[in-house]
Design a protein around this motif. Structure first.
Motif, mmCIF file in Angstrom:
data_model
loop_
_atom_site.group_PDB
_atom_site.id
_atom_site.type_symbol
_atom_site.label_atom_id
_atom_site.label_comp_id
_atom_site.label_asym_id
_atom_site.label_seq_id
_atom_site.Cartn_x
_atom_site.Cartn_y
_atom_site.Cartn_z
ATOM 1 N N TYR A 1 0.849 -1.191 0.000
ATOM 2 C CA TYR A 1 0.000 0.000 0.000
ATOM 3 C C TYR A 1 0.891 1.250 0.000
ATOM 4 O O TYR A 1 2.002 1.240 0.547
ATOM 5 C CB TYR A 1 -0.957 0.013 1.200
ATOM 6 C CG TYR A 1 -0.303 0.206 2.551
ATOM 7 C CD1 TYR A 1 -0.248 1.468 3.144
ATOM 8 C CD2 TYR A 1 0.252 -0.868 3.244
ATOM 9 C CE1 TYR A 1 0.357 1.652 4.379
ATOM 10 C CE2 TYR A 1 0.851 -0.693 4.470
ATOM 11 C CZ TYR A 1 0.897 0.569 5.043
ATOM 12 O OH TYR A 1 1.493 0.751 6.261
ATOM 13 N N GLY A 2 0.402 2.304 -0.654
ATOM 14 C CA GLY A 2 1.179 3.533 -0.785
ATOM 15 C C GLY A 2 1.758 3.726 -2.173
ATOM 16 O O GLY A 2 2.523 4.667 -2.409
ATOM 17 N N LEU A 3 1.375 2.860 -3.123
ATOM 18 C CA LEU A 3 1.876 2.948 -4.499
ATOM 19 C C LEU A 3 1.108 4.015 -5.287
ATOM 20 O O LEU A 3 0.028 4.446 -4.879
ATOM 21 C CB LEU A 3 1.741 1.585 -5.184
ATOM 22 C CG LEU A 3 2.596 0.451 -4.615
ATOM 23 C CD1 LEU A 3 2.238 -0.873 -5.283
ATOM 24 C CD2 LEU A 3 4.095 0.756 -4.792
ATOM 25 N N LEU B 1 8.731 7.119 -10.222
ATOM 26 C CA LEU B 1 7.399 7.215 -9.608
ATOM 27 C C LEU B 1 7.222 8.641 -9.098
ATOM 28 O O LEU B 1 7.673 8.977 -7.995
ATOM 29 C CB LEU B 1 7.263 6.217 -8.455
ATOM 30 C CG LEU B 1 7.486 4.744 -8.797
ATOM 31 C CD1 LEU B 1 7.350 3.880 -7.543
ATOM 32 C CD2 LEU B 1 6.519 4.274 -9.873
ATOM 33 N N PRO B 2 6.578 9.512 -9.875
ATOM 34 C CA PRO B 2 6.404 10.907 -9.455
ATOM 35 C C PRO B 2 5.665 10.994 -8.128
ATOM 36 O O PRO B 2 4.655 10.313 -7.911
ATOM 37 C CB PRO B 2 5.573 11.519 -10.593
ATOM 38 C CG PRO B 2 5.818 10.627 -11.769
ATOM 39 C CD PRO B 2 5.991 9.252 -11.205
ATOM 40 N N GLU B 3 6.159 11.819 -7.240
ATOM 41 C CA GLU B 3 5.560 11.928 -5.916
ATOM 42 C C GLU B 3 4.108 12.386 -5.968
ATOM 43 O O GLU B 3 3.298 12.015 -5.105
ATOM 44 C CB GLU B 3 6.390 12.870 -5.038
ATOM 45 C CG GLU B 3 7.752 12.288 -4.675
ATOM 46 C CD GLU B 3 8.407 12.996 -3.513
ATOM 47 O OE1 GLU B 3 7.679 13.629 -2.720
ATOM 48 O OE2 GLU B 3 9.636 12.914 -3.387
ATOM 49 N N GLU B 4 3.770 13.179 -6.982
ATOM 50 C CA GLU B 4 2.394 13.652 -7.066
ATOM 51 C C GLU B 4 1.403 12.531 -7.400
ATOM 52 O O GLU B 4 0.186 12.705 -7.262
ATOM 53 C CB GLU B 4 2.267 14.774 -8.109
ATOM 54 C CG GLU B 4 2.650 14.378 -9.531
ATOM 55 C CD GLU B 4 4.107 14.652 -9.856
ATOM 56 O OE1 GLU B 4 4.419 14.822 -11.056
ATOM 57 O OE2 GLU B 4 4.929 14.704 -8.899
ATOM 58 N N HIS B 5 1.925 11.382 -7.848
ATOM 59 C CA HIS B 5 1.050 10.243 -8.132
ATOM 60 C C HIS B 5 0.847 9.345 -6.903
ATOM 61 O O HIS B 5 -0.003 8.451 -6.923
ATOM 62 C CB HIS B 5 1.617 9.403 -9.273
ATOM 63 C CG HIS B 5 1.606 10.107 -10.594
ATOM 64 N ND1 HIS B 5 2.306 9.640 -11.692
ATOM 65 C CD2 HIS B 5 0.996 11.254 -10.991
ATOM 66 C CE1 HIS B 5 2.117 10.468 -12.711
ATOM 67 N NE2 HIS B 5 1.328 11.453 -12.305
ATOM 68 N N LEU B 6 1.646 9.561 -5.857
ATOM 69 C CA LEU B 6 1.523 8.750 -4.649
ATOM 70 C C LEU B 6 0.336 9.234 -3.819
ATOM 71 O O LEU B 6 0.043 10.423 -3.790
ATOM 72 C CB LEU B 6 2.810 8.840 -3.818
ATOM 73 C CG LEU B 6 4.110 8.387 -4.492
ATOM 74 C CD1 LEU B 6 5.292 8.629 -3.564
ATOM 75 C CD2 LEU B 6 4.041 6.925 -4.888
#
Length: 456
Positions: free
Chosen positions: A210-212, A253-258
């Motif tokens: 979780y957190g992806l 993995l862009p942080e804004e997508h997390l």
């Protein structure tokens, strides 16, 4: 387990996962290797747990923080298997060959990167060098990438003795899978699970994260719906730690997508409630299991153990690790192998153990190891047990720690239990999710400068 938002917010800390004590940051690259090997060779009849690290992956998963080599050259497995065979030979010369191997685990990387012939050779080396338990009580497991196995390979693994598997599922949402570069359909996993059960696999574990990117409460609930339909015996629910400065692939993995921190916490809360309502029991930290699974039975019998692979049913074993980056633990003597394949290869081909660093536990380390691992495995600790085993007075030896435990006691995360005074501590249902915070009180090596993962 009781979920308390205010308590979780208060203990929003980082800390070790305690797959060992002392933890890996204490391992010393300058350790006297002769002293390390001498201590590891001390006479013992304890059973053995063997771990093999297979570093190769055909595809890069962007979230991954494992020690891996991404390659499509499957023939690299042949040379690596021979290196493992030679390392087994070197290690076996230092041990009593009557010691029984009760647990065996292949991790990675992607262990199923190896083909069936590679596994036949590996098991031939195993039988040549070690005494494998073969009476049905053994626990021989492998981590599987569903994209890197077929029916013939799985059947071969079972014929060689594999009786437990762990599948890297992570999430069934196609958008999440595409973002992390790991696309595998529900039907693919379902077929693999059905095949494994037909072959007689005793226990199936699913790894979930979780957190992806693009995960949400509603989206992850759909994944859990699919998971429950497949009914694995165990589930590991891991927190994705985004550390792009340490793991280069995570920069994709862009942080804004997390998911935001609040949503991530909500995913965890929903997941725990969902799994408990679906009949799974909370084992500890990330692990859940069905009531009839061996992991649950070991917990109930006080035989649960924790090592570098997480929770295990085989307490009292010494751990021998083979391959790049593998970490061995022989009665509190830790040895980590070299991390780079070429350096590992050169060392083994020269007839030397591929030692990168290590640690020799002192008496205080061994006492604290037993305290921390007992709390993690049993959610309670008898002071009498520690006193009798280590010949100490618990309340005197840990007077400073018990003083630091007072705020945790005040928050009703831990309670004293007693018959004639304070005989031990028990982690309450409010404290179970924050067990790492309790253990950190007893950690003499805890270092605020080290970048640990969040406890939640």
């Amino acid at each position: 387990m009781i979920w308390d938002d205010a308590l979780i917010a208060k203990y929003d800390l980082s800390g070790p996962r305690y797959t060992s004590y002392p933890t890996a940051p204490q391992f010393d690259v300058n350790i006297d290797k002769v002293a390390l090997i001498t201590n590891m060779m001390a006479p013992s009849r304890a059973p053995l747990s063997l771990y093999f690290h297979i570093p190769f992956c055909a595809n890069l998963c962007y979230y991954c923080a494992c020690n891996k080599i991404v390659t499509k050259q499957y023939d690299k497995g042949s040379d690596y298997v021979e290196l493992l065979g030679e390392e087994m030979r070197l290690r076996s010369l230092m041990l009593d060959n009557r010691r029984e191997v009760t647990q065996l685990h292949f991790g990675g990387g992607t262990p199923t990167f190896l083909n069936t012939q590679h596994f036949r050779i590996l098991f031939a080396h195993l039988h040549d060098n070690f005494n494998l338990q073969q009476d049905g009580r053994q626990d021989f497991s492998i981590e599987i990438d569903p994209r890197e196995i077929d029916e013939d390979k799985l059947a071969e693994l079972v014929s060689l003795g594999i009786n437990r598997i762990s599948l890297g599922v992570q999430d069934f949402d196609p958008k999440v899978q595409q973002s992390i570069h790991r696309v595998q359909s529900y039907d693919l996993v379902k077929a693999l699970v059905n095949n494994a059960r037909e072959l007689g696999i005793q226990s199936i574990n699913f790894d979930l994260i979780y957190g992806l990117p693009f995960q949400s409460v509603s989206g992850f609930k759909k994944t859990l719906d699919d998971v429950i339909r497949l009914s694995p015996d165990r589930i590991s629910l891991f927190n994705y730690a985004h550390l792009p400065n340490r793991f280069r692939s995570q920069k994709r993995l862009p942080e804004e997508h997390l998911p935001p921190a609040k949503e991530k916490l909500a995913i965890l809360k929903m997941s725990i409630n969902y799994l408990l309502d679906s009949g799974y029991e909370y084992i500890g930290m990330d692990h859940f299991a069905k009531p009839q699974d061996a992991l649950t039975k070991a917990r109930d019998a006080g035989l649960l153990h924790r090592n570098f692979q997480g929770y295990t049913t085989h307490s009292g074993t010494d751990l021998l690790a083979f391959g790049v980056s593998g970490i061995s633990n022989i009665n509190g003597v830790y040895m980590q192998n070299l991390l780079e394949l070429n350096a590992y290869k050169e060392s083994i081909e020269n007839g030397q153990l591929a030692i990168a660093k290590g640690y020799i536990s002192n008496n205080d380390d061994r006492i604290r190891h037993d305290v921390i691992m007992t709390l993690l495995s049993q959610f309670q600790l008898s002071f009498d047990f520690i006193e009798k085993k280590h010949k100490i007075k618990f309340v005197e030896y840990f007077s400073d720690e018990l003083a630091r435990l007072e705020p945790i006691l005040a928050d009703n995360m831990v309670q004293y239990f007693s018959s004639q005074g304070r005989n031990g501590i028990r982690v309450t249902e409010r404290g179970r999710l924050l067990i790492r915070c309790v253990c950190m009180v007893f950690d003499k090596h805890l270092n605020s400068a080290i970048q640990y993962s969040k406890v939640i």
